[in-house]
Design an enzyme around this catalytic site. Structure first.
Site, PDB file in Angstrom:
ATOM      1  N   GLY A  69       0.847  -1.149   0.195  1.00  0.00           N
ATOM      2  CA  GLY A  69       0.107   0.156   0.054  1.00  0.00           C
ATOM      3  C   GLY A  69       0.806   1.268  -0.146  1.00  0.00           C
ATOM      4  O   GLY A  69       0.702   2.191  -0.764  1.00  0.00           O
ATOM      5  N   PHE A  70       1.571   1.194   1.002  1.00  0.00           N
ATOM      6  CA  PHE A  70       2.757   2.445   1.106  1.00  0.00           C
ATOM      7  C   PHE A  70       2.168   3.893   1.147  1.00  0.00           C
ATOM      8  O   PHE A  70       2.813   4.632   0.852  1.00  0.00           O
ATOM      9  CB  PHE A  70       3.758   2.347  -0.129  1.00  0.00           C
ATOM     10  CG  PHE A  70       4.389   0.765  -0.238  1.00  0.00           C
ATOM     11  CD1 PHE A  70       5.061   0.186   0.512  1.00  0.00           C
ATOM     12  CD2 PHE A  70       3.906   0.348  -1.532  1.00  0.00           C
ATOM     13  CE1 PHE A  70       5.547  -0.757   0.258  1.00  0.00           C
ATOM     14  CE2 PHE A  70       4.523  -0.893  -1.578  1.00  0.00           C
ATOM     15  CZ  PHE A  70       5.300  -1.531  -0.860  1.00  0.00           C
ATOM     16  N   ILE A 101      -0.218  -5.633   5.382  1.00  0.00           N
ATOM     17  CA  ILE A 101       0.174  -5.202   3.842  1.00  0.00           C
ATOM     18  C   ILE A 101       1.497  -5.546   3.367  1.00  0.00           C
ATOM     19  O   ILE A 101       2.026  -4.879   2.499  1.00  0.00           O
ATOM     20  CB  ILE A 101      -0.001  -3.524   3.739  1.00  0.00           C
ATOM     21  CG1 ILE A 101       0.999  -2.834   4.821  1.00  0.00           C
ATOM     22  CG2 ILE A 101      -1.321  -3.114   4.064  1.00  0.00           C
ATOM     23  CD1 ILE A 101       1.070  -1.380   4.733  1.00  0.00           C
ATOM     24  N   GLY A 102       1.766  -6.650   4.166  1.00  0.00           N
ATOM     25  CA  GLY A 102       3.176  -7.128   3.681  1.00  0.00           C
ATOM     26  C   GLY A 102       4.120  -7.057   4.745  1.00  0.00           C
ATOM     27  O   GLY A 102       5.426  -7.356   4.381  1.00  0.00           O
ATOM     28  N   GLN A 117      11.642  -5.141   6.695  1.00  0.00           N
ATOM     29  CA  GLN A 117      11.076  -3.686   6.520  1.00  0.00           C
ATOM     30  C   GLN A 117      12.343  -2.714   6.155  1.00  0.00           C
ATOM     31  O   GLN A 117      12.153  -1.858   5.319  1.00  0.00           O
ATOM     32  CB  GLN A 117      10.431  -3.192   7.614  1.00  0.00           C
ATOM     33  CG  GLN A 117       9.145  -3.974   7.798  1.00  0.00           C
ATOM     34  CD  GLN A 117       8.003  -3.506   6.911  1.00  0.00           C
ATOM     35  OE1 GLN A 117       7.803  -2.458   6.648  1.00  0.00           O
ATOM     36  NE2 GLN A 117       7.707  -4.735   6.145  1.00  0.00           N
ATOM     37  N   GLY A 172       7.712   2.249  15.819  1.00  0.00           N
ATOM     38  CA  GLY A 172       7.471   1.824  14.585  1.00  0.00           C
ATOM     39  C   GLY A 172       8.854   1.527  13.913  1.00  0.00           C
ATOM     40  O   GLY A 172       9.750   2.191  14.189  1.00  0.00           O
ATOM     41  N   GLU A 196       9.088   2.563   8.320  1.00  0.00           N
ATOM     42  CA  GLU A 196       9.340   3.680   7.486  1.00  0.00           C
ATOM     43  C   GLU A 196      10.571   4.376   7.511  1.00  0.00           C
ATOM     44  O   GLU A 196      11.283   4.929   6.771  1.00  0.00           O
ATOM     45  CB  GLU A 196       8.322   4.716   7.506  1.00  0.00           C
ATOM     46  CG  GLU A 196       6.964   4.378   6.702  1.00  0.00           C
ATOM     47  CD  GLU A 196       5.775   5.153   7.324  1.00  0.00           C
ATOM     48  OE1 GLU A 196       5.582   5.386   8.464  1.00  0.00           O
ATOM     49  OE2 GLU A 196       4.940   5.620   6.387  1.00  0.00           O
TER      50      GLU A 196
HETATM   51 MO1  MOS Z   1       2.206   4.890   5.322  1.00  0.00          MO
HETATM   52  S1  MOS Z   1       2.741   6.342   3.912  1.00  0.00           S
HETATM   53  O1  MOS Z   1       1.424   5.900   6.422  1.00  0.00           O
HETATM   54  O2  MOS Z   1       1.007   3.916   4.583  1.00  0.00           O
END
Ligand code: MOS
Length: 729
Positions: free
Chosen positions: A243-244, A470-471, A624, A688, A691
């Site tokens: 999704g990203f 989402i992976g 990730q 987290g 990202e």
């Molecule tokens: Mo992330 S860019 O908040 O799916």
């Protein structure tokens, strides 16, 4: 029964560290991996639903204006065509900016080239596609459709404005300073699974299989779009092929399929083509960023300035938050930060992987590299000298802070020598070779989350939530948390995700997924453990569970005695969020080669060292990071959305023309995880992860390119033509 945990106080100790099953943190393979790799995991468009018709979206062929009329008769006689759905909801209510923000365009208004304006439905996909090409649409075209954010008025984003001290004076008086402007181009999420939905109405209830990140939010968005109750909707997204950010909010395929299914009274499937995914799914804004840094001979920053310009289309609120890390990463007394947004007629700008830091951090770290050179200080050392004790703007403590450890351990593992650095010190054949580094930072987020954990009489456990995977590895880490807490191997834990009939999770976005939903599962399991302890005649602290038995005692199935224990875990972020600054930190090191004659840059190897709280699964966490570093390579060298300046259409709208790194572009990547427990980030002490791996990485590559060939780059991506033009004689 239900257990509520609100995070108001630091959680210094955690039961996960006392458990005996030994699965938490382990590099276990994904439990859904076999289903995915053998093709038996169904993605949104793959459900076999009887009598489903096929819908194809029609995109506007103007950049700004109005749809005057859509001539249904132009296609209704074509083979297989069932209808044309022309609904103002398609253009007005499909919220795709950021989850929860509804755009405000007027019905029939066209704001960008490719904006979905209608849906053609036919018996087969080919028939629908053919008819969609022939649909006659009459427009009123507005010739004034700005595409260049630098040529239109700016809207200051006041929430991001900071003015402390006197930056101009600090710059004027500094022993060393840099004042640079860096530009980045737009990015696409480019998830492998295209946006797709199959909608069907059964007994007045709408059931939609879709590819979405945030079912907990998306159900409200869809209810709002269709003006029906959430209770009358069931959203299902068991597997999501990436999704990203592009699937944070619902987009037109979901609304269009739902409206069409109602109108035609049969199930309707809508799958965006790859081109449509590029043309009408949210983009990352392009940016222009001015960095002003001032320091003394000791390398201590005295002045820090970061002023950024980003764009969005009219009516959208989201402004790429490029300053997010700049607010707290480095200490400096004199600070000036500002963020402006400008309105352009490109598709919605929204969250694309690591919104903000993905482009803000590289720009900052490129400027830091230049400051290190000006001041004659090693780039690693310069960062080390500027780590603040507390958040320099808000004067808050950090929850935990691993930047220094990541810089030192990363430098050591990479073989960073710390000798005086000079460009063009190493050449092999046609290639200049150099190294560069950058810091990494990304704010830590959490969201409210609910999950039900049920210990069945047969000694297996079931975890249920509408959270998505989402992976990222959600299925696996939830099985690990429940397995660890309840003393079960993970093949005895069934995890059911992606169905709004389950308790509401936090959704997958902003890297908050694992810490938030993991905490809900943890909280539920702790209560179940208390019940089990009572049954075993001991306290929860004494209860030691492993492989389905109390250690040296009864089996779980004996304690359960035919009953099941079911608990709803409810995790809620609390007051602690306001008392601390919580962020993941890290450091990137890159070695690149630049071709002397063609300007082509290649990344030979990269290392990322990251501190992001407890690691729940070493393998999925590492994956990730690998993905983030791969995005860094793309952002540095190849990825850019390119728009035709004449009519505003996106030129490179497929994976052949929009260049994400492929296997041969990604060579040696090493990931170093600097473990820590963060008592503030979440009750499971995890932060987290997702990202952080791309928040600064492109900067390390830019700095390595300079070190290799002497070209200071001010535009990303650093394509061969740009590098060649910047290379000294
Ligand atoms: Mo992330 S860019 O908040 O799916």
């Amino acid at each position: 029964m239900s257990t509520h945990f609100k995070h108001d106080e630091p959680v210094e100790t955690n039961r996960l560290d006392d458990m005996k099953q030994g699965v938490i943190g382990k590099p276990l393979p994904r439990i859904e991996g076999l289903a995915k790799t053998t093709g038996s995991a169904p993605y949104a468009a793959e459900y076999v639903i009887e009598n489903a018709a096929e819908g194809v979206l029609v995109g506007a062929t103007i950049t700004r204006g109005e749809v005057l009329s859509i001539d249904h008769d132009s296609v209704l006689d074509m083979p297989g065509v069932l209808g044309v759905i022309e609904d103002p909801k398609l253009t007005t209510r499909a919220a795709q900016g950021t989850a929860g923000e509804a755009p405000q365009q007027q019905p029939g208004t066209v704001c960008y080239w490719g904006q979905p304006i209608a849906l053609v439905v036919a018996e087969t996909f080919e028939q629908a596609r053919n008819a969609a090409k022939h649909l006659k649409v009459e427009y009123r075209r507005d010739e004034d459709a700005p595409l260049d954010m630098k040529a239109v008025p700016r809207e200051p984003q006041d929430g991001d404005t900071v003015n402390q001290g006197d930056l101009d004076q600090a710059m004027a008086q500094a022993a060393h300073s840099v004042d640079v402007t860096i530009e980045t181009e737009g990015h696409a999420s480019a998830a492998m699974e295209p946006h797709a939905a199959i909608a069907q109405w059964q007994d007045g209830k709408l059931i939609v299989h879709a590819s979405l990140q945030m079912l907990n939010f998306n159900i409200a968005e869809l209810a709002d779009s269709l003006d029906i109750e959430e209770n009358d909707i069931r959203l299902i997204a068991r597997y999501v092929g990436g999704g990203f950010g592009s699937k944070l909010g619902i987009s037109e395929e979901v609304v269009a399929a739902s409206v069409a299914a109602k109108t035609l009274d049969r199930p309707v499937r809508v799958v965006m083509t790859r081109q449509q995914v590029f043309q009408c799914v949210m983009r990352r804004s392009e940016s222009q960023q001015r960095l002003r840094l001032a320091c003394g001979d000791d390398g201590k920053l005295t002045g820090f300035g970061h002023d950024a310009l980003v764009s969005n289309m009219p009516g959208e609120e989201f402004a790429e938050p490029v300053l997010q890390s700049s607010h707290f990463l480095y200490a400096a007394e004199h600070r000036s930060l500002s963020l402006d947004m400008a309105r352009v007629h490109r598709m919605t700008a929204g969250s694309v992987r690591a919104p903000g830091e993905a482009i803000g951090m590289p720009a900052l770290e490129m400027a830091m590299d230049q400051l290190a050179e000006e001041a004659g200080i090693d780039p690693v050392e310069l960062r080390l000298r500027n780590i603040p004790e507390r958040n320099p703007e808000k004067d808050l403590p950090f929850s935990s802070h691993k930047l220094a450890d990541c810089l030192r351990q990363g430098a050591e593992a990479f073989g960073w020598d710390g000798r005086p650095r000079k460009p063009r010190h190493r050449c092999e054949g046609e290639w200049w070779i150099g190294t560069g580094m950058a810091s990494a930072a990304r704010v830590h987020n959490v969201n409210e989350a609910k999950a039900r954990v049920t210990l069945k009489p047969d000694g297996t456990a079931l975890v249920e939530t509408d959270m998505t995977d989402i992976g990222t590895g959600t299925y696996t880490i939830l099985a690990q948390i429940a397995g660890e807490m309840l003393g079960l191997p993970i093949d005895k834990v069934l995890v059911e995700l992606g169905d709004t009939d389950h308790p509401r999770g936090p959704g997958s976005g902003g890297s908050w997924g694992a810490a938030s939903i993991g905490s809900a599962v943890f909280v539920a399991c702790r209560t179940i453990r208390e019940d089990l302890a009572k049954r075993a005649g001991m306290s929860e602290e004494e209860l030691s569970l492993r492989n389905g038995s109390v250690e040296g005692g009864a089996k779980l199935i004996e304690l359960l005695d035919g009953q099941e224990l079911s608990e709803l875990g409810h995790y809620e972020p609390g007051a602690i969020e306001d008392d601390y600054t919580a962020s993941g930190f890290g450091a990137f090191f890159a070695q690149v080669r630049v071709n002397r004659f063609t300007g082509e840059a290649r990344v030979d190897r990269m290392l990322g060292a990251f501190g992001f709280g407890r690691v729940l699964n070493e393998k999925t966490a590492r994956s990730q990071c690998l993905g983030g570093i791969t995005w860094s390579i793309g952002a540095a060298l190849t990825e850019a959305l390119l728009f035709d300046p004449n009519d505003g259409h996106l030129v490179n709208c497929d994976l052949a023309e929009y260049h994400v790194p492929v296997h041969r572009d990604v060579r040696e990547i090493e990931v170093l995880m600097v473990e820590e427990r963060d008592p503030v980030a979440s009750p499971i002490q995890a932060k987290g992860i997702g990202e952080l791996g791309m928040c600064g990485g492109a900067g390390a590559i830019a700095n390595a390119i300079y070190n290799a060939c002497g070209a200071r780059m001010y535009n990303l991506p650093m394509t061969p033509n740009r590098i060649l033009a910047a290379m000294p004689e």
